[in-house]
Design an enzyme around this catalytic site. Structure first.
Site, PDB file in Angstrom:
ATOM      1  N   ARG A   1     -20.350  85.541  27.040  1.00  0.00           N
ATOM      2  CA  ARG A   1     -21.311  84.570  26.491  1.00  0.00           C
ATOM      3  C   ARG A   1     -22.132  83.900  27.594  1.00  0.00           C
ATOM      4  NH1 ARG A   1     -17.165  83.315  22.354  1.00  0.00           N
ATOM      5  NH2 ARG A   1     -15.978  82.634  24.154  1.00  0.00           N
ATOM      6  N   ILE A   2     -21.427  83.377  28.619  1.00  0.00           N
ATOM      7  CA  ILE A   2     -22.150  82.624  29.653  1.00  0.00           C
ATOM      8  C   ILE A   2     -22.971  83.578  30.522  1.00  0.00           C
ATOM      9  CG2 ILE A   2     -21.904  81.094  31.667  1.00  0.00           C
ATOM     10  CD1 ILE A   2     -19.407  79.893  30.269  1.00  0.00           C
TER      11      ILE A   2
ATOM     12  N   GLU B   1      -9.262  72.730  43.504  1.00  0.00           N
ATOM     13  CA  GLU B   1      -9.920  71.509  43.019  1.00  0.00           C
ATOM     14  C   GLU B   1      -8.933  70.360  42.868  1.00  0.00           C
ATOM     15  OE1 GLU B   1     -13.069  73.837  40.189  1.00  0.00           O
ATOM     16  OE2 GLU B   1     -12.281  71.968  39.404  1.00  0.00           O
TER      17      GLU B   1
ATOM     18  N   HIS C   1     -17.575  70.393  39.737  1.00  0.00           N
ATOM     19  CA  HIS C   1     -17.234  70.984  38.428  1.00  0.00           C
ATOM     20  C   HIS C   1     -17.981  70.285  37.280  1.00  0.00           C
ATOM     21  CE1 HIS C   1     -13.882  73.346  36.173  1.00  0.00           C
ATOM     22  NE2 HIS C   1     -14.957  73.227  35.417  1.00  0.00           N
TER      23      HIS C   1
ATOM     24  N   ARG D   1     -14.614  79.969  37.971  1.00  0.00           N
ATOM     25  CA  ARG D   1     -13.389  79.385  38.525  1.00  0.00           C
ATOM     26  C   ARG D   1     -13.320  79.714  40.001  1.00  0.00           C
ATOM     27  NH1 ARG D   1     -13.254  76.608  34.779  1.00  0.00           N
ATOM     28  NH2 ARG D   1     -11.626  76.275  33.221  1.00  0.00           N
TER      29      ARG D   1
ATOM     30  N   GLY E   1     -20.470  71.978  35.413  1.00  0.00           N
ATOM     31  CA  GLY E   1     -21.181  73.009  34.653  1.00  0.00           C
ATOM     32  C   GLY E   1     -21.418  72.652  33.197  1.00  0.00           C
TER      33      GLY E   1
HETATM   34  C1  8YV Z   1     -14.647  72.088  31.290  1.00  0.00           C
HETATM   35  C2  8YV Z   1     -14.614  74.509  32.015  1.00  0.00           C
HETATM   36  O1  8YV Z   1     -15.308  70.931  31.621  1.00  0.00           O
HETATM   37  O2  8YV Z   1     -14.321  74.772  29.685  1.00  0.00           O
HETATM   38  C3  8YV Z   1     -14.095  75.180  30.798  1.00  0.00           C
HETATM   39  O3  8YV Z   1     -13.425  76.221  30.966  1.00  0.00           O
HETATM   40  O4  8YV Z   1     -14.531  75.020  33.045  1.00  0.00           O
HETATM   41  C4  8YV Z   1     -15.253  73.188  32.073  1.00  0.00           C
HETATM   42  O5  8YV Z   1     -16.616  73.343  31.902  1.00  0.00           O
HETATM   43  C5  8YV Z   1     -13.189  71.896  31.569  1.00  0.00           C
HETATM   44  O6  8YV Z   1     -12.490  73.071  31.576  1.00  0.00           O
HETATM   45  C6  8YV Z   1     -12.562  70.988  30.567  1.00  0.00           C
HETATM   46  O7  8YV Z   1     -11.179  71.171  30.472  1.00  0.00           O
END
Ligand code: 8YV
Length: 328
Positions: free
Chosen positions: A160-161, A272, A290, A243, A292
């Site tokens: 998707r992304i 992180e 982080h 990640r 995104g």
């Molecule tokens: C979230 C993310 O903010 O959804 C995900 O997998 O990496 C992030 O954008 C974070 O994981 C919230 O738990």
């Protein structure tokens, strides 16, 4: 007698509207201070909870899950990635895991595109220079970056992304290349004018920008290893909004410092919130904490998904965003 409401323990502060609704629907314990929970606190939580709502900052491993009480049946993750949850151990104990896919796709793709633009055009480096009072005026050779238009973008992970990144990148004149476990549909390839590379190694050797958009799983840990990073050309940039664990961060840092890779844009890190201090010394890198999917709209949509997953589950139905452990 009215049925007992399930006890839902939320590990971090969520948007107000989500917390309000959560309290209306369930017996809810919030974390209003937003202090990350320790391992001991997570163990105490699963000893009493029916449902846990963790985030990426909570490691829910087998050691925690062995402490779960018999009524603990659902981990409703606030987030899409579930690499911080031992999904196999959860399955073994009969605990369902859900996530929040789809609602953070566009925001994360925007941030990826922002990094794809920011790194070659030296955006944050220029801003730092100006803020430090070091701008002496325009010059034909000052702060020259690299053109985006016409370059080759290699996307690792065309889900998707990844495909949302490809759509944006195409509009900026980048040619789209991708490596994925399988080819996307012919329609999508045509729409994106995308070239599939079965061999990641071969793709890496030929791209100007690499974007990491795959999940972190045992199979993608250090997918961009020192060996693979060495395959890239010195003018290549790397962007990662997926990640940190997918890239060998030390090797990447070393190679940028040695001029073997041009630079990087990272929104995620291997350990992180720790960031390799040597990365901080480099000019040709853009580093974000982080962010995104960090939009107000996105966080509310994620919370709504968590609510729906819990409600459908406790009402005895299959939750819409159930995660299956690797191999299922
Ligand atoms: C979230 C993310 O903010 O959804 C995900 O997998 O990496 C992030 O954008 C974070 O994981 C919230 O738990």
């Amino acid at each position: 007698m009215p049925k007992k409401r399930p006890l839902v323990i939320v590990t971090r502060k969520l948007p107000d509207s989500i917390e309000t609704r959560m309290m209306e629907l369930f017996d809810t314990r919030l974390n209003v201070d937003d202090k990350p929970m320790s391992k001991a606190e997570l163990i105490e939580a699963v000893k009493v909870a029916d449902v846990l709502v963790p985030t990426v900052t909570d490691r829910i491993d087998a050691a925690i899950l062995t402490n779960a009480n018999d009524n603990f049946r659902l981990i409703a993750n606030f987030g899409t990635g579930v690499d911080h949850i031992d999904t196999a151990a959860a399955r073994q104990r009969g605990v369902t895991v859900t996530s929040t896919p789809g609602v953070l796709t566009e925001d994360t793709a925007d941030m990826t595109m922002a990094l794809i633009l920011a790194v070659p055009r030296r955006l944050t480096e220029g801003e730092r220079l100006l803020r430090h009072g070091d701008w002496r005026g325009w010059s034909p050779t000052h702060m020259l970056g690299h053109r985006i238009w016409g370059k080759r973008l290699g996307i690792i992970g065309m889900g998707r992304i990844g495909s949302a990144v490809a759509r944006r990148a195409k509009a900026f004149g980048l040619s789209i290349h991708y490596h994925n476990r399988r080819k996307v549909s012919a329609d999508m390839e045509e729409e994106l004018e995308a070239t599939y590379w079965e061999s990641l190694d071969q793709m890496l050797a030929r791209m100007d920008i690499i974007s990491v958009n795959c999940p972190h799983t045992p199979a993608t840990y250090h997918l961009l290893s020192a060996r693979r990073l060495k395959l890239m050309q010195p003018q290549t940039y790397v962007v990662n909004t997926a990640r940190g664990e997918v890239i060998d961060e030390n090797a990447l840092t070393r190679m940028i410092r040695n001029g073997e890779i041009a630079g990087c844009g990272l929104d995620v890190f291997e350990h992180e919130p720790a960031v390799n201090p040597k990365l901080l010394e480099l000019d040709s890198v853009v580093l974000l904490p982080h962010m995104g999917s960090a939009t107000i709209e996105g966080r509310i949509d994620m919370g709504e998904k968590v609510l729906i997953n819990i409600k459908t589950f406790v009402d005895g139905h299959a939750p819409p965003d159930r995660v299956l452990p690797d191999g299922f």
